[in-house]
Design a protein around this motif. Structure first.
Motif, PDB file in Angstrom:
ATOM      1  N   ASP A  13     -35.734 -21.737   4.512  1.00  0.00           N
ATOM      2  CA  ASP A  13     -34.510 -21.590   5.378  1.00  0.00           C
ATOM      3  C   ASP A  13     -33.390 -22.503   4.459  1.00  0.00           C
ATOM      4  O   ASP A  13     -31.768 -23.099   4.964  1.00  0.00           O
ATOM      5  CB  ASP A  13     -34.194 -21.198   6.349  1.00  0.00           C
ATOM      6  N   THR A  20     -25.716 -23.966  -2.726  1.00  0.00           N
ATOM      7  CA  THR A  20     -24.759 -22.011  -2.105  1.00  0.00           C
ATOM      8  C   THR A  20     -26.459 -21.213  -3.303  1.00  0.00           C
ATOM      9  O   THR A  20     -26.302 -22.486  -4.172  1.00  0.00           O
ATOM     10  CB  THR A  20     -24.217 -22.009  -2.314  1.00  0.00           C
ATOM     11  N   ARG A  22     -26.687 -17.686  -5.153  1.00  0.00           N
ATOM     12  CA  ARG A  22     -26.114 -16.473  -4.599  1.00  0.00           C
ATOM     13  C   ARG A  22     -27.751 -15.202  -4.906  1.00  0.00           C
ATOM     14  O   ARG A  22     -28.352 -15.484  -5.371  1.00  0.00           O
ATOM     15  CB  ARG A  22     -25.140 -15.643  -6.084  1.00  0.00           C
ATOM     16  N   HIS A  23     -27.876 -14.025  -3.724  1.00  0.00           N
ATOM     17  CA  HIS A  23     -29.072 -13.193  -3.674  1.00  0.00           C
ATOM     18  C   HIS A  23     -28.143 -12.320  -4.543  1.00  0.00           C
ATOM     19  O   HIS A  23     -26.869 -11.825  -3.862  1.00  0.00           O
ATOM     20  CB  HIS A  23     -29.550 -12.904  -2.437  1.00  0.00           C
ATOM     21  N   HIS A  40     -34.160  -8.649   6.926  1.00  0.00           N
ATOM     22  CA  HIS A  40     -33.213 -10.127   8.583  1.00  0.00           C
ATOM     23  C   HIS A  40     -35.199  -9.802   8.671  1.00  0.00           C
ATOM     24  O   HIS A  40     -34.917 -10.632   9.913  1.00  0.00           O
ATOM     25  CB  HIS A  40     -32.497  -7.854   8.717  1.00  0.00           C
ATOM     26  N   VAL A  45     -32.064 -13.456   6.775  1.00  0.00           N
ATOM     27  CA  VAL A  45     -30.732 -13.689   6.279  1.00  0.00           C
ATOM     28  C   VAL A  45     -29.966 -12.235   7.209  1.00  0.00           C
ATOM     29  O   VAL A  45     -30.221 -10.987   7.327  1.00  0.00           O
ATOM     30  CB  VAL A  45     -29.718 -13.236   4.867  1.00  0.00           C
ATOM     31  N   GLU A  46     -29.167 -12.009   8.134  1.00  0.00           N
ATOM     32  CA  GLU A  46     -28.390 -10.979   8.575  1.00  0.00           C
ATOM     33  C   GLU A  46     -28.135 -10.074   8.121  1.00  0.00           C
ATOM     34  O   GLU A  46     -27.199 -10.266   6.784  1.00  0.00           O
ATOM     35  CB  GLU A  46     -27.538 -11.616   9.796  1.00  0.00           C
ATOM     36  N   THR A  47     -28.038  -9.191   8.229  1.00  0.00           N
ATOM     37  CA  THR A  47     -27.505  -7.940   7.472  1.00  0.00           C
ATOM     38  C   THR A  47     -25.980  -7.788   7.496  1.00  0.00           C
ATOM     39  O   THR A  47     -26.281  -7.370   6.607  1.00  0.00           O
ATOM     40  CB  THR A  47     -27.648  -6.552   8.464  1.00  0.00           C
ATOM     41  N   SER A  48     -25.137  -8.430   7.944  1.00  0.00           N
ATOM     42  CA  SER A  48     -23.941  -8.410   8.516  1.00  0.00           C
ATOM     43  C   SER A  48     -23.814  -8.968   7.491  1.00  0.00           C
ATOM     44  O   SER A  48     -22.037  -9.310   7.214  1.00  0.00           O
ATOM     45  CB  SER A  48     -23.080  -8.700   9.712  1.00  0.00           C
ATOM     46  N   GLN A  49     -24.356 -10.310   6.995  1.00  0.00           N
ATOM     47  CA  GLN A  49     -24.175 -11.197   5.605  1.00  0.00           C
ATOM     48  C   GLN A  49     -23.497 -10.756   4.126  1.00  0.00           C
ATOM     49  O   GLN A  49     -23.173 -11.131   3.386  1.00  0.00           O
ATOM     50  CB  GLN A  49     -24.794 -12.455   5.551  1.00  0.00           C
ATOM     51  N   TRP A  50     -24.264  -9.517   4.240  1.00  0.00           N
ATOM     52  CA  TRP A  50     -24.209  -9.455   2.697  1.00  0.00           C
ATOM     53  C   TRP A  50     -22.983  -8.252   2.759  1.00  0.00           C
ATOM     54  O   TRP A  50     -22.525  -7.487   4.101  1.00  0.00           O
ATOM     55  CB  TRP A  50     -25.251  -7.590   2.787  1.00  0.00           C
ATOM     56  N   SER A  51     -22.922  -7.620   1.069  1.00  0.00           N
ATOM     57  CA  SER A  51     -21.447  -7.553   0.700  1.00  0.00           C
ATOM     58  C   SER A  51     -21.355  -5.266   0.873  1.00  0.00           C
ATOM     59  O   SER A  51     -23.131  -5.726   1.110  1.00  0.00           O
ATOM     60  CB  SER A  51     -20.870  -7.373  -0.158  1.00  0.00           C
TER      61      SER A  51
END
Length: 78
Positions: A13, A20, A22-23, A40, A45-51
């Protein structure tokens, strides 16, 4: 192949300071959600960080990378 926290590289990580990446997940909504939850669970990565899911109009997608950026792609069957 299944990954566990103990099998991930210790620097998995870490990116150089200020960099940066981009995924982009492209697929059916259910498959995208499944992959987000998998990442997650792997503590990547936290799920809340995805659009929110974004529809691709007219099946067109244009990516605009910076001059020094490249792309790598993985297609994985679920």
């Amino acid at each position: 192949m299944s990954f566990t926290e103990s099998t991930l590289p210790t620097d998995f990580d870490r990116l150089p300071a200020g960099s940066t990446i981009r995924h982009i997940l492209l697929g059916r909504p259910s498959d995208i959600r499944q992959t987000i939850h998998l990442l997650h669970n792997l503590r990547y990565v936290e799920t809340s960080q995805w659009s929110t899911l974004i529809e691709v109009p007219d099946n067109r997608l244009i990516l605009r990378p910076d001059a020094d950026q490249m792309i790598s792609m993985l297609v994985r069957r679920l």
